[in-house]
Design an enzyme around this catalytic site. Structure first.
Site, PDB file in Angstrom:
ATOM      1  N   ALA A 261      -4.001   1.888  -0.279  1.00  0.00           N
ATOM      2  CA  ALA A 261      -4.012   0.991  -1.439  1.00  0.00           C
ATOM      3  C   ALA A 261      -3.109   1.586  -2.521  1.00  0.00           C
ATOM      4  O   ALA A 261      -2.490   2.635  -2.322  1.00  0.00           O
ATOM      5  CB  ALA A 261      -5.434   0.834  -1.960  1.00  0.00           C
ATOM      6  N   LYS A 262      -3.106   0.894  -3.637  1.00  0.00           N
ATOM      7  CA  LYS A 262      -2.236   1.309  -4.748  1.00  0.00           C
ATOM      8  C   LYS A 262      -2.418   2.758  -5.148  1.00  0.00           C
ATOM      9  O   LYS A 262      -1.459   3.441  -5.497  1.00  0.00           O
ATOM     10  CB  LYS A 262      -2.532   0.427  -5.971  1.00  0.00           C
ATOM     11  CG  LYS A 262      -1.579  -0.730  -6.116  1.00  0.00           C
ATOM     12  CD  LYS A 262      -1.724  -1.344  -7.508  1.00  0.00           C
ATOM     13  CE  LYS A 262      -1.208  -2.761  -7.524  1.00  0.00           C
ATOM     14  NZ  LYS A 262      -2.034  -3.656  -8.324  1.00  0.00           N
TER      15      LYS A 262
END
Ligand code: GLU
Ligand code: ZN
Length: 331
Positions: A261-262
């Site tokens: 994810a980010k």
């Protein structure tokens, strides 16, 4: 439209809630390879019902990302097809009709408990978003009692025990990669949100409705959605629809073991594309990570088709590190 050699239909089910990263690319590649290697058709579907999270730019970016990767589809919002529309927000009346069937059968009930459950239900519950099992507080209500709530906000929950004689009955399905999966849906998952009080569907309802209506025969997605598969099987059973075949892929994770994810840095496909990196470089890494090739050497998606076999896919998560990203993104 590519003439289909058989009735195999796969789908690329995209949520335009943000940029696509390496993990998404891997799922799309395998979904595409699985359908195409069998001579099947592919549908691109825009899963945009999570209105607060949908980003106006994300849909076009995803289409561009996938084309750049060398993936294609026979039906979708950009090219139409026999089961149009392929955008979920344009399919709302279909979901309402199904909700009405569930309501009449008393398979759902109005729940006034939780705001956050309602708000998160429009998106697929990916890793870390399963939340606690709903304790059944409102299960004593009938569907008809929704009319007596006099304006109190509520959501509709599906009774997991609907049509099952024993609350702890086990349900199984045979995953093409993982083998037999078993769960006791009522006890292990509990009643789940299927729509908002105003009828806006949750992910579980929209995805089952569309997979059925569009004739999807195989669903390829991350293994964090296995609990959702059991919810969807319960809905399929209610409507009397045939379940597709399932392939649940191990996730791409960061060095911390959590779904990529980010927080693991910028691993957007669009970034590679904008930098002029050849897509074959990413495909080569993805194919190797899946166990499809002996080396991560660049390769085009279509050149993986002949050898593709679900049984050869890795069963372990792929740990994606900053070094992996550097070797991908280096000019
Ligand atoms: N649009 C969903 C997601 O991106 C797809 C889940 C599914 O394949 O059913 O999370
Ligand atoms: Zn409740």
């Amino acid at each position: 439209m590519t003439p289909a050699a058989n009735d195999i239909v796969g789908r690329l089910a995209h949520s335009p809630t943000g940029a696509q990263h390496v993990g998404n690319a891997r799922t799309y590649l395998i979904a595409w390879l699985s359908a195409r290697s069998q001579g099947g058709r592919l549908i691109f579907r825009m899963e945009d019902i999570d209105s607060p999270r949908v980003k106006p730019w994300a849909a076009q970016q995803a289409l561009d990302d996938l084309r750049w990767l060398g993936l294609d589809w026979d039906e979708g919002p950009d090219c139409g097809g026999p089961y149009a529309p392929y955008i979920q927000t344009e399919r709302l009346p279909r979901y309402s009709a199904l909700l009405e069937e569930l309501r009449r059968a008393n398979a759902i009930y109005p729940c006034t408990c939780t705001r956050s459950d309602i708000e998160s239900a429009a998106s697929a519950p990916h890793a870390g978003h399963e939340g606690p099992i709903y304790p059944g507080t409102c299960a004593g209500r009938s569907a008809a009692e929704a009319d007596e709530l006099s304006g109190r906000p509520f959501c509709w929950r599906f009774r997991m025990s609907f049509g099952i004689s024993e609350a702890d009955s086990a349900v199984t399905f045979d995953d093409l990669l993982r083998g037999r999966e078993t769960c006791r849906p009522a006890a292990d998952l509990g009643d789940f949100v299927i729509a908002k009080g105003n009828g806006t569907p949750a992910y579980q309802l929209a995805v089952v409705a569309d997979d059925h209506a569009m004739g999807v025969t195989e669903v390829v997605r991350g293994d964090d959605l296995i609990p959702s598969t059991f919810r969807q099987l319960a809905l399929l059973r209610f409507f009397g629809w045939t379940a597709p075949r399932y392939v649940h892929l191990p996730l791409v994770v960061g060095p911390d073991g959590r779904r990529l994810a980010k927080r693991h840095g910028d691993t957007r496909i669009a970034l590679l594309r904008e930098r002029g990196i050849p897509p074959e470089r990413l495909i080569g890494r993805l194919a190797h990570s899946c166990g499809l090739t002996d080396s991560p050497a660049p390769i085009a998606a279509r050149d993986l088709m002949a050898e593709f076999d679900v049984a050869r896919l890795n069963r372990e998560p792929w740990v994606f590190t900053a070094r992996d990203w550097e070797s991908l993104a280096a000019r």
